[in-house]
Design a protein around this motif. Structure first.
Motif, PDB file in Angstrom:
ATOM      1  N   MET A   1       0.830  -1.200   0.000  1.00 19.62           N
ATOM      2  CA  MET A   1       0.000   0.000   0.000  1.00 19.62           C
ATOM      3  C   MET A   1       0.873   1.261   0.000  1.00 19.62           C
ATOM      4  SD  MET A   1      -3.209  -0.756  -0.076  1.00 19.62           S
ATOM      5  CE  MET A   1      -4.298  -2.142   0.192  1.00 19.62           C
ATOM      6  N   ARG A   2       0.343   2.310  -0.597  1.00 17.08           N
ATOM      7  CA  ARG A   2       1.084   3.558  -0.751  1.00 17.08           C
ATOM      8  C   ARG A   2       0.834   4.452   0.476  1.00 17.08           C
ATOM      9  NH1 ARG A   2       2.440   5.292  -5.767  1.00 17.08           N
ATOM     10  NH2 ARG A   2       1.509   7.338  -5.457  1.00 17.08           N
ATOM     11  N   HIS A  23       5.532  -1.493   3.802  1.00 13.88           N
ATOM     12  CA  HIS A  23       4.679  -0.904   2.772  1.00 13.88           C
ATOM     13  C   HIS A  23       5.531  -0.037   1.845  1.00 13.88           C
ATOM     14  CE1 HIS A  23       1.171  -2.226   5.087  1.00 13.88           C
ATOM     15  NE2 HIS A  23       1.819  -1.787   6.157  1.00 13.88           N
ATOM     16  N   GLU A  24       4.909   0.663   0.935  1.00 11.83           N
ATOM     17  CA  GLU A  24       5.610   1.577   0.038  1.00 11.83           C
ATOM     18  C   GLU A  24       5.424   3.012   0.539  1.00 11.83           C
ATOM     19  OE1 GLU A  24       5.587   3.185  -4.607  1.00 11.83           O
ATOM     20  OE2 GLU A  24       4.058   1.746  -3.922  1.00 11.83           O
ATOM     21  N   VAL A  25       6.487   3.586   1.074  1.00  7.50           N
ATOM     22  CA  VAL A  25       6.439   4.978   1.512  1.00  7.50           C
ATOM     23  C   VAL A  25       6.775   5.859   0.312  1.00  7.50           C
ATOM     24  CG1 VAL A  25       7.388   6.727   3.070  1.00  7.50           C
ATOM     25  CG2 VAL A  25       7.074   4.373   3.878  1.00  7.50           C
ATOM     26  N   ILE A  26       5.792   6.602  -0.153  1.00 14.15           N
ATOM     27  CA  ILE A  26       5.950   7.359  -1.399  1.00 14.15           C
ATOM     28  C   ILE A  26       6.477   8.771  -1.169  1.00 14.15           C
ATOM     29  CG2 ILE A  26       4.203   6.031  -2.629  1.00 14.15           C
ATOM     30  CD1 ILE A  26       2.210   8.293  -2.019  1.00 14.15           C
ATOM     31  N   ILE A  73      -0.212  16.463  -2.538  1.00 14.56           N
ATOM     32  CA  ILE A  73      -0.664  15.190  -1.968  1.00 14.56           C
ATOM     33  C   ILE A  73      -1.693  14.522  -2.870  1.00 14.56           C
ATOM     34  CG2 ILE A  73      -1.870  14.130  -0.010  1.00 14.56           C
ATOM     35  CD1 ILE A  73      -0.483  16.151   1.807  1.00 14.56           C
ATOM     36  N   ARG A  74      -2.549  15.301  -3.496  1.00 15.62           N
ATOM     37  CA  ARG A  74      -3.516  14.717  -4.435  1.00 15.62           C
ATOM     38  C   ARG A  74      -2.787  14.052  -5.600  1.00 15.62           C
ATOM     39  NH1 ARG A  74      -8.675  15.713  -3.300  1.00 15.62           N
ATOM     40  NH2 ARG A  74      -9.187  17.472  -1.924  1.00 15.62           N
ATOM     41  N   GLU A  75      -1.694  14.660  -6.044  1.00 16.05           N
ATOM     42  CA  GLU A  75      -0.911  14.080  -7.144  1.00 16.05           C
ATOM     43  C   GLU A  75      -0.170  12.821  -6.696  1.00 16.05           C
ATOM     44  OE1 GLU A  75       1.555  17.308  -8.403  1.00 16.05           O
ATOM     45  OE2 GLU A  75      -0.047  18.296  -9.547  1.00 16.05           O
ATOM     46  N   LEU A  76       0.292  12.807  -5.456  1.00 12.54           N
ATOM     47  CA  LEU A  76       0.965  11.626  -4.924  1.00 12.54           C
ATOM     48  C   LEU A  76      -0.017  10.469  -4.732  1.00 12.54           C
ATOM     49  CD1 LEU A  76       3.270  13.328  -2.257  1.00 12.54           C
ATOM     50  CD2 LEU A  76       4.046  12.064  -4.268  1.00 12.54           C
ATOM     51  N   ASN A  77      -1.264  10.805  -4.430  1.00  7.75           N
ATOM     52  CA  ASN A  77      -2.359   9.838  -4.315  1.00  7.75           C
ATOM     53  C   ASN A  77      -2.045   8.700  -3.328  1.00  7.75           C
ATOM     54  OD1 ASN A  77      -4.900   8.747  -4.894  1.00  7.75           O
ATOM     55  ND2 ASN A  77      -4.071   7.453  -6.533  1.00  7.75           N
ATOM     56  N   PRO A  78      -1.790   9.023  -2.059  1.00 10.77           N
ATOM     57  CA  PRO A  78      -1.519   7.964  -1.078  1.00 10.77           C
ATOM     58  C   PRO A  78      -2.794   7.217  -0.687  1.00 10.77           C
ATOM     59  CG  PRO A  78      -1.647  10.082   0.017  1.00 10.77           C
ATOM     60  CD  PRO A  78      -1.762  10.366  -1.460  1.00 10.77           C
ATOM     61  N   ASP A  79      -2.627   5.955  -0.316  1.00 10.64           N
ATOM     62  CA  ASP A  79      -3.757   5.201   0.230  1.00 10.64           C
ATOM     63  C   ASP A  79      -4.029   5.617   1.678  1.00 10.64           C
ATOM     64  OD1 ASP A  79      -4.214   3.468  -2.038  1.00 10.64           O
ATOM     65  OD2 ASP A  79      -2.346   2.459  -1.492  1.00 10.64           O
ATOM     66  N   LEU A  80      -2.941   5.941   2.382  1.00  8.80           N
ATOM     67  CA  LEU A  80      -3.028   6.276   3.804  1.00  8.80           C
ATOM     68  C   LEU A  80      -1.943   7.288   4.141  1.00  8.80           C
ATOM     69  CD1 LEU A  80      -4.219   5.441   6.700  1.00  8.80           C
ATOM     70  CD2 LEU A  80      -2.253   3.895   6.837  1.00  8.80           C
ATOM     71  N   ILE A  81      -2.252   8.219   5.028  1.00  3.77           N
ATOM     72  CA  ILE A  81      -1.235   9.134   5.552  1.00  3.77           C
ATOM     73  C   ILE A  81      -1.023   8.807   7.032  1.00  3.77           C
ATOM     74  CG2 ILE A  81      -0.621  11.524   6.080  1.00  3.77           C
ATOM     75  CD1 ILE A  81      -2.181  12.424   3.662  1.00  3.77           C
ATOM     76  N   VAL A  82       0.232   8.667   7.413  1.00  2.94           N
ATOM     77  CA  VAL A  82       0.607   8.390   8.799  1.00  2.94           C
ATOM     78  C   VAL A  82       1.320   9.607   9.361  1.00  2.94           C
ATOM     79  CG1 VAL A  82       2.045   6.982  10.317  1.00  2.94           C
ATOM     80  CG2 VAL A  82       0.787   5.907   8.436  1.00  2.94           C
TER      81      VAL A  82
END
Length: 310
Positions: A1-2, A23-26, A73-82
């Motif tokens: 997950m991103r 996971h994948e840290v973008i 952030i919209r362009e990065l399109n993460p599944d979740l932000i921590v």
């Protein structure tokens, strides 16, 4: 997950490392670099250094409110932000972006000790346990729904530093567990009892001064609760004395005033009269000097019987 990670200090690094391994840290958002006042050198923040070392893009905006970060952030399109000790308020427009939302790692058992310095507060207030809470971020400070908590004991010898290091590892374990639950769709959302909430404000300089009128236990907890940061202090002969360690003496002195050095214990340090008895200063730093043991404070005549600490 991103996953997009937001954090700043050393406390956040184990959590970031766990996310990077699992996971994948973008991308990483962290605060702006600090400039050393003496040498003018830039000191990279711990989370940024991790990003550099692991080839993860690092972003350091000065504000989250002008729309630029929202677009990024919209362009990065993460599944979740921590978020772990980022140090900035997250606007609702950003909270709404990720599919799975934004979660936060908070170093207390919420709703107790919302806000800044929860680790310090738990020790200062004599708590016997504390822990880490993984929760969803809400607009109100630390008021989001809880996913899970993990507890740990606060020992009698615990200091801010030892508890900080214990909780940063517990936080990483709890975060990994919570993220797996979120992606599996098995995570709870437990509404906090807001009537039980307590808040901790950032320390001001005047908050760090030792009040010798308090009890042995209160002073002992206060000193260890901010050791080594931001550190308790008192004044001696109009000079600052940083106090890193005291010991409950459990002896009442009839002579002297509150705050006065009324005795000394060989090999341990000077004895100060306090509200209900006395304490021994075991570790302190005189102004413009290095940190000294209580015994060295006596041997070097830095503190003498009859002197008053204010």
């Amino acid at each position: 997950m991103r996953i997009l990670f937001m954090g700043t200090p050393e406390f956040a690094v184990p959590c970031l490392d766990a996310m990077n391994k699992e996971h994948e840290v973008i991308g990483i958002y962290t605060k702006v670099d600090k400039v050393n006042k003496r040498g003018g050198k830039i000191t990279y923040l711990p989370v940024k250094q991790y990003g550099i070392d692991h080839n993860i893009p690092v972003y350091q905006p000065s504000t989250l409110k002008d729309g630029t970060v929202e677009k990024e952030i919209r362009e990065l399109n993460p599944d979740l932000i921590v978020v772990v000790a980022y140090g900035k308020i997250i606007p609702q427009s950003i909270i709404d972006i990720p599919k799975y939302g934004i979660i936060n790692v908070h170093s207390s058992l919420l709703p107790k000790y919302r806000g800044a310095a929860p680790i310090n507060a738990a020790i200062i207030n004599g708590e016997e346990k504390t822990g880490v809470t993984i929760m969803y971020i809400a607009e109100e400070l630390d008021a989001g729904d809880i996913i899970l908590t993990k507890e740990t004991e606060i020992t009698e010898e615990e200091t801010f530093l030892t508890l900080h290091d214990k909780l940063k590892d517990i936080g990483a374990e709890a975060l990994s567990e919570a993220v797996k639950m979120i992606f599996a769709g098995t995570n709870p959302r437990i509404v906090q009892n807001h009537s039980e909430a307590t808040f901790v404000k950032p320390f001001k300089k005047e908050d760090l001064k030792v009040d010798w009128n308090k009890t042995e236990k209160e002073i002992y907890n206060f000193v260890r609760g901010i050791n080594p940061f931001p550190c308790a202090f008192t004044t001696l002969n109009d000079k600052m004395l940083k106090v890193y360690g005291v010991k409950k003496n459990q002896r009442v002195y009839e002579n002297g005033e509150i705050g006065e050095v009324v005795d000394k214990v060989k090999g341990q340090g000077p004895v100060v009269k306090v509200g209900d008895g006395s304490v021994i200063i075991t570790l302190a730093k005189p102004e413009s000097k290095k940190i000294l043991s209580g015994a060295d404070l006596l041997n070097g005549n830095f503190i003498k019987i009859g002197e008053k600490l204010l």
